[in-house]
Design an enzyme around this catalytic site. Structure first.
Site, PDB file in Angstrom:
ATOM      1  N   ILE A   1     -12.733  -0.481   0.440  1.00 16.71           N
ATOM      2  CA  ILE A   1     -12.625  -0.953  -0.957  1.00 16.71           C
ATOM      3  C   ILE A   1     -11.403  -1.782  -0.927  1.00 16.71           C
ATOM      4  O   ILE A   1     -11.547  -2.982  -1.636  1.00 16.71           O
ATOM      5  CB  ILE A   1     -11.946   0.226  -1.956  1.00 16.71           C
ATOM      6  CG1 ILE A   1     -13.205   1.335  -2.077  1.00 16.71           C
ATOM      7  CG2 ILE A   1     -11.500  -0.212  -3.298  1.00 16.71           C
ATOM      8  CD1 ILE A   1     -12.601   2.515  -2.566  1.00 16.71           C
TER       9      ILE A   1
ATOM     10  N   SER B   1      -6.250   4.175  -6.238  1.00 14.19           N
ATOM     11  CA  SER B   1      -6.348   4.932  -5.235  1.00 14.19           C
ATOM     12  C   SER B   1      -6.430   6.426  -5.450  1.00 14.19           C
ATOM     13  O   SER B   1      -7.004   7.195  -5.792  1.00 14.19           O
ATOM     14  CB  SER B   1      -5.752   4.537  -4.166  1.00 14.19           C
ATOM     15  OG  SER B   1      -6.201   5.200  -2.846  1.00 14.19           O
ATOM     16  N   ARG B   2      -5.015   6.885  -5.396  1.00 17.58           N
ATOM     17  CA  ARG B   2      -4.586   8.322  -5.638  1.00 17.58           C
ATOM     18  C   ARG B   2      -3.190   8.255  -6.431  1.00 17.58           C
ATOM     19  O   ARG B   2      -2.405   7.641  -6.076  1.00 17.58           O
ATOM     20  CB  ARG B   2      -4.561   9.144  -4.375  1.00 17.58           C
ATOM     21  CG  ARG B   2      -5.748   9.565  -3.739  1.00 17.58           C
ATOM     22  CD  ARG B   2      -6.676  10.584  -4.610  1.00 17.58           C
ATOM     23  NE  ARG B   2      -7.804  10.922  -4.193  1.00 17.58           N
ATOM     24  CZ  ARG B   2      -8.994  10.464  -4.331  1.00 17.58           C
ATOM     25  NH1 ARG B   2      -9.176   9.293  -5.226  1.00 17.58           N
ATOM     26  NH2 ARG B   2     -10.250  11.021  -3.816  1.00 17.58           N
TER      27      ARG B   2
ATOM     28  N   GLU C   1      -3.237  14.141 -13.047  1.00 15.80           N
ATOM     29  CA  GLU C   1      -4.392  13.787 -13.747  1.00 15.80           C
ATOM     30  C   GLU C   1      -5.329  15.018 -14.007  1.00 15.80           C
ATOM     31  O   GLU C   1      -6.109  15.375 -14.836  1.00 15.80           O
ATOM     32  CB  GLU C   1      -5.058  12.732 -13.224  1.00 15.80           C
ATOM     33  CG  GLU C   1      -5.783  12.843 -11.937  1.00 15.80           C
ATOM     34  CD  GLU C   1      -6.596  11.837 -11.480  1.00 15.80           C
ATOM     35  OE1 GLU C   1      -7.745  12.103 -11.287  1.00 15.80           O
ATOM     36  OE2 GLU C   1      -6.175  10.850 -11.080  1.00 15.80           O
TER      37      GLU C   1
END
Length: 332
Positions: free
Chosen positions: A155, A233-234, A263
């Site tokens: 990515i 990403s995270r 989240e």
């Protein structure tokens, strides 16, 4: 053979049912996320399929093992939500989808940068109200800016190439620099240099013990005043409280996040009729220079097709005692 899906949405059913036709697996879809509260719903399934916010901890894995589950299939790349040691101890195989249209996430990252910079979302709403004023919509050219990329896997590499196409200078940090990217003009630098030199910083690294809260008060202080920070990403890569302080001091000029450390209580749900009790996300969304999307960077037809195909093939191979690609099976 039966597979029980958790955190399943209508689009999961659409794509997995389509690509399951050659395999003929019996698939049941549950909308709820996997956790201690629901793990006993597993009955005689040989495999469970989970997503990014499912809690596959040691307690859950112990119950899965008792129920006869042999495979945990993640329909995502990250596996930080799975206790791999517990899976190993119980003899459960774990597989994932390490690569699914990296261009999808890279392109969404660019979309967030352009939206924050050129304020197209605000312009859209203005014009619908017959307000054609340009006041407050001033942006800047991406051409000639320095873009810092932290993590240059599939990515990150795709994002680097896109930003080179905009005429940006791209600098990167990765523990394992890519010679191919270097040959295309990407300059690898130490992390401190990438943070200090970049006008725009984009995070494309996995979440682990070394990267948790890598964006914090100290590293934010290393960045240029007026930096644009993007995270697709995270969520746990960013200390949200610290970045809010940097927004308040105007050290960070723009923040775009497609992920959030809490989240699992919010994303992939329609909460439009609810009161959100998470004060941190509410504070974030109150800033006019913050853009939040709900973990949709992966959400393209190409990516969902790849996720379904790789996941089903991996389960099929494991059931037949064959080994899928070693990047897919993360625990043997």
């Amino acid at each position: 053979m039966k597979i029980l899906f958790f955190s399943a949405k209508p689009y999961d059913k659409q794509f997995f049912d389509h690509y399951n036709k050659p395999y003929g697996f019996q698939i049941e879809y549950l909308e709820t996320h996997l956790g201690p509260h629901i793990v006993n719903a597993v009955q005689d399934e040989l495999a469970v399929c989970v997503f990014v916010n499912d809690k596959v901890n040691a307690e859950v894995i112990a119950v899965l093992a008792e129920k006869g589950v042999k495979i945990i299939a993640l329909r995502c790349a990250g596996f930080n939500n799975v206790d791999l040691e517990a899976a190993r101890a119980h003899g459960i195989r774990v597989c994932r989808v390490p690569e699914y249209s990296p261009q999808a996430v890279a392109e969404h990252t660019v979309a967030m940068i352009l939206t924050l910079n050129r304020k197209t979302h605000k312009a859209y709403n203005r014009v619908r109200e017959q307000n054609f004023s340009l006041n407050g919509l001033l942006g800047f050219n991406l051409y000639g800016k320095t873009v810092g990329v932290i993590g240059t896997g599939k990515i990150g590499a795709a994002f680097c190439r896109i930003m080179k196409g905009f005429g940006c200078k791209v600098v990167a940090y990765d523990l394992y620099p890519s010679r191919q990217l270097e040959s295309s003009g990407i300059e690898y630098q130490p992390l401190e240099a990438v943070l200090g030199h970049s006008d725009i910083i984009s995070l494309h690294c996995p979440l682990n013990e070394d990267t948790h809260y890598m964006i914090n008060e100290k590293t934010l202080g290393m960045m240029k005043k007026g930096v644009t920070l993007i995270n697709t990403s995270r969520g746990g890569l960013i200390n949200t409280v610290h970045v809010i302080n940097a927004l308040k001091s105007k050290h960070v000029a723009h923040l775009g996040i497609d992920v959030y450390e809490q989240e699992d209580k919010l994303f992939f749900k329609d909460l439009s009729g609810s009161i959100i009790e998470d004060d941190t996300i509410q504070r974030l969304m109150s800033f006019p220079n913050v853009l939040v999307t709900a973990h949709q960077a992966f959400f393209t037809e190409e990516a969902l097709s790849e996720i379904a195909q790789v996941t089903l093939n991996s389960i099929d191979q494991l059931v037949k005692n064959k080994e899928p690609d070693n990047k897919i099976v993360i625990l043997v």
